[in-house]
Motif scaffolding. Structure first.
Motif, PDB file in Angstrom:
ATOM      1  N   GLY A   1     -74.505-126.666 -37.237  1.00  0.00           N
ATOM      2  CA  GLY A   1     -74.052-125.288 -37.312  1.00  0.00           C
ATOM      3  C   GLY A   1     -72.944-125.150 -38.336  1.00  0.00           C
ATOM      4  O   GLY A   1     -72.399-126.136 -38.837  1.00  0.00           O
ATOM      5  N   LEU A   2     -72.591-123.911 -38.624  1.00  0.00           N
ATOM      6  CA  LEU A   2     -71.562-123.599 -39.611  1.00  0.00           C
ATOM      7  C   LEU A   2     -70.474-122.775 -38.927  1.00  0.00           C
ATOM      8  O   LEU A   2     -70.771-121.957 -38.055  1.00  0.00           O
ATOM      9  N   ALA A   3     -69.220-122.975 -39.342  1.00  0.00           N
ATOM     10  CA  ALA A   3     -68.130-122.316 -38.625  1.00  0.00           C
ATOM     11  C   ALA A   3     -66.916-122.100 -39.507  1.00  0.00           C
ATOM     12  O   ALA A   3     -66.643-122.868 -40.435  1.00  0.00           O
ATOM     13  N   THR A   4     -66.157-121.056 -39.175  1.00  0.00           N
ATOM     14  CA  THR A   4     -64.907-120.761 -39.875  1.00  0.00           C
ATOM     15  C   THR A   4     -63.770-121.653 -39.404  1.00  0.00           C
ATOM     16  O   THR A   4     -62.814-121.886 -40.130  1.00  0.00           O
ATOM     17  N   ASP A   5     -63.817-122.123 -38.158  1.00  0.00           N
ATOM     18  CA  ASP A   5     -62.720-122.870 -37.539  1.00  0.00           C
ATOM     19  C   ASP A   5     -61.405-122.109 -37.644  1.00  0.00           C
ATOM     20  O   ASP A   5     -60.349-122.690 -37.900  1.00  0.00           O
ATOM     21  N   THR A   6     -61.430-120.816 -37.420  1.00  0.00           N
ATOM     22  CA  THR A   6     -60.194-120.044 -37.267  1.00  0.00           C
ATOM     23  C   THR A   6     -59.275-120.754 -36.286  1.00  0.00           C
ATOM     24  O   THR A   6     -59.723-121.171 -35.216  1.00  0.00           O
ATOM     25  N   GLY A   7     -57.951-120.973 -36.547  1.00  0.00           N
ATOM     26  CA  GLY A   7     -57.288-120.620 -37.744  1.00  0.00           C
ATOM     27  C   GLY A   7     -56.972-121.803 -38.645  1.00  0.00           C
ATOM     28  O   GLY A   7     -56.232-121.619 -39.588  1.00  0.00           O
ATOM     29  N   GLY A   8     -57.493-123.038 -38.374  1.00  0.00           N
ATOM     30  CA  GLY A   8     -57.407-124.083 -39.373  1.00  0.00           C
ATOM     31  C   GLY A   8     -58.209-123.700 -40.595  1.00  0.00           C
ATOM     32  O   GLY A   8     -57.831-124.013 -41.726  1.00  0.00           O
ATOM     33  N   GLY A   9     -59.330-123.014 -40.368  1.00  0.00           N
ATOM     34  CA  GLY A   9     -60.047-122.392 -41.466  1.00  0.00           C
ATOM     35  C   GLY A   9     -59.224-121.243 -42.004  1.00  0.00           C
ATOM     36  O   GLY A   9     -58.464-120.600 -41.283  1.00  0.00           O
ATOM     37  N   SER A  10     -59.380-120.945 -43.272  1.00  0.00           N
ATOM     38  CA  SER A  10     -58.440-120.043 -43.942  1.00  0.00           C
ATOM     39  C   SER A  10     -58.874-118.584 -43.976  1.00  0.00           C
ATOM     40  O   SER A  10     -58.222-117.764 -44.623  1.00  0.00           O
TER      41      SER A  10
ATOM     42  N   ALA B   1     -69.944-120.995 -35.127  1.00  0.00           N
ATOM     43  CA  ALA B   1     -70.172-121.981 -34.070  1.00  0.00           C
ATOM     44  C   ALA B   1     -68.934-122.767 -33.638  1.00  0.00           C
ATOM     45  O   ALA B   1     -69.040-123.638 -32.768  1.00  0.00           O
ATOM     46  N   HIS B   2     -67.762-122.455 -34.213  1.00  0.00           N
ATOM     47  CA  HIS B   2     -66.553-123.196 -33.826  1.00  0.00           C
ATOM     48  C   HIS B   2     -65.335-122.422 -34.290  1.00  0.00           C
ATOM     49  O   HIS B   2     -65.026-122.386 -35.486  1.00  0.00           O
ATOM     50  N   VAL B   3     -64.627-121.796 -33.348  1.00  0.00           N
ATOM     51  CA  VAL B   3     -63.398-121.071 -33.678  1.00  0.00           C
ATOM     52  C   VAL B   3     -62.363-121.340 -32.595  1.00  0.00           C
ATOM     53  O   VAL B   3     -62.678-121.791 -31.490  1.00  0.00           O
ATOM     54  N   HIS B   4     -61.108-121.037 -32.953  1.00  0.00           N
ATOM     55  CA  HIS B   4     -60.002-121.059 -31.997  1.00  0.00           C
ATOM     56  C   HIS B   4     -59.383-119.660 -32.027  1.00  0.00           C
ATOM     57  O   HIS B   4     -58.458-119.408 -32.811  1.00  0.00           O
ATOM     58  N   TYR B   5     -59.871-118.769 -31.183  1.00  0.00           N
ATOM     59  CA  TYR B   5     -59.348-117.403 -31.265  1.00  0.00           C
ATOM     60  C   TYR B   5     -57.835-117.337 -31.020  1.00  0.00           C
ATOM     61  O   TYR B   5     -57.157-116.474 -31.600  1.00  0.00           O
TER      62      TYR B   5
END
Length: 429
Positions: A314-323, A72-76
């Motif tokens: 919602g749940l999210a990876t938060d690419t690319g602050g997420g690892s 639900a939250h990424v930065h491609y």
């Protein structure tokens, strides 16, 4: 028509209130019938085999068939800088994010990264994402075109900034409005595409830009709006200096018409009581990004407390602050954050958040995030014994939840044995 056979897991409701038995459904010898991109039926394998004798059969044996993950939250645009070392939020933006985002005015580069990102997402079982782009319209076209080629449902929007960023990454209130409106009209509702009006966060938008984007959302209430909220303590202090008359961080959005149902607020860790009340009252969505929050040192999201109050989460990876790109790894991090908060999540709660919960946060739960007749056929086959370590733990499991929990805590892309998107089997790369 296709018939997918294996264990099947779906949800009749949310397990976040602790009532797992009432919310989750599991069939050991189950099947899912699909046709023309939609789910026709879910049930016992023998029953559906008799009902659809001419369907092409895919036997996944003991693998678990579930809805594809919804991130639900990424930065491609941050795909290439994922897992960069040692920075907190503001330094991360200046050191890694902004220099990389400058490259996305090149349509060919944007297309290359968009394709790479979506292939990585699919390889990890993620079939829907909500992504920030850059200020460049080319970056928006690239991700929508890449998703369309893969038949993926997607939420995305042009990131808008007009201050506190490099000049090459700043637009204006007018160009933010004009570009967003044109892209919205071009993409929203085309196939499986959804537009999200996207101010990055209050510190990088002037009041004039926030006002323009609030006006655009008022003109197009059918679209979503995504931004960041209360990620780090020093960020909140910065917001107070930039908006001295605001009651709190959330007020910097609310004042300009950027708070209502359909708003997606990433992180939302350090919320004040007024903010919690207003977010709930407006039926806004909070997006938990646990790997990012721990990697960048932001803090611990109060999942149990906010869920108990009734927030959409919602749940999210938060690419690319997420690892990483994996929603399995993200679920594991959410469990660990819950432990640190004294409220660990059950496997059913974690899996619901990564599928039906995230779909609900994106207001797409009538289409994706679950296995039920009439839903879109975004389905993954999850190997519950994908590595020797997982297999030996799963072999001792006394129920599906113990088995699934081992994969949540230790699994990665090796656990994703097959992915179906809109009823089409995808080759994993």
């Amino acid at each position: 028509m296709e018939l997918l056979r294996g264990q099947v897991l779906w949800f009749d409701g949310s397990p976040m209130n602790g009532n797992i038995e009432a919310a989750a459904r599991h069939i050991t010898h189950g099947a899912v019938a699909i046709d023309s991109g939609k789910i026709l039926a879910v049930g016992e394998a023998d029953t559906l085999s008799a009902q659809y004798p001419h369907a092409e059969s895919f036997d996944y044996k003991d693998h678990l068939l579930t809805a594809g993950f919804v991130d639900a939250h990424v930065h491609y645009p941050q795909t290439a800088i994922i897992a960069s070392w040692g920075k907190r939020l503001i330094d991360w933006l200046n050191t890694y994010t902004f220099p990389e985002e400058m490259r996305f005015g090149d349509a060919d580069y944007a297309a290359e990264i968009a394709a790479r990102y979506l292939d990585l997402a699919l390889a990890n079982g993620t079939t829907t994402v909500a992504s920030y782009c850059t200020i460049h319209p080319e970056s928006v076209d690239a991700i929508f075109e890449a998703a369309e080629a893969r038949q993926m449902r997607i939420v995305a929007g042009k990131t808008c900034m007009d201050r506190n960023a490099p000049a090459r990454l700043c637009d204006t209130p007018k160009t933010a409005y004009d570009d967003s409106k044109r892209l919205l009209e071009k993409w929203h509702g085309k196939g499986r595409a959804h537009y999200a009006i996207t101010p990055r966060f209050s510190p990088t938008s002037t009041p004039e830009q926030l006002e323009a984007l609030g006006a655009l959302w008022g003109e197009h209430p059918e679209v979503l709006m995504q931004t960041h909220l209360s990620e780090q303590v020093d960020e909140i202090a910065w917001v107070k200096t930039l908006f001295p008359d605001a009651r709190d961080y959330l007020d910097t959005y609310e004042y300009f018409g950027l708070l209502k149902s359909g708003g997606l607020y990433g992180h939302a860790i350090h919320l004040e009581e007024r903010e919690k009340s207003r977010l709930l009252e407006m039926d806004a969505s909070l997006i938990h990004c646990p790997t990012s929050n721990t990697f960048i040192g932001s803090g611990l999201f109060d999942m149990k407390g906010l869920a108990a109050d009734g927030h959409r989460i919602g749940l999210a990876t938060d690419t690319g602050g997420g690892s990483n790109f994996s929603m399995l790894r993200t679920m594991a991090a959410a469990y660990e954050v819950g432990q640190l908060n004294g409220s660990p999540l059950h496997a059913a709660e974690l899996y619901w958040l990564a599928t039906a919960g995230s779909a609900k946060a994106l207001h797409l739960d009538d289409k994706i995030g679950n296995i039920a007749a009439g839903m879109e056929a975004d389905i993954i086959a999850l190997d519950l014994a994908s590595t020797p370590a997982i297999a030996q733990r799963s072999a001792r499991a006394e129920d599906i939840w113990e088995s699934l929990f081992a994969t949540i805590m230790m699994g990665d892309d090796r656990a994703i044995s097959d992915v179906w998107v809109s009823g089409q089997r995808r080759a994993l790369t």
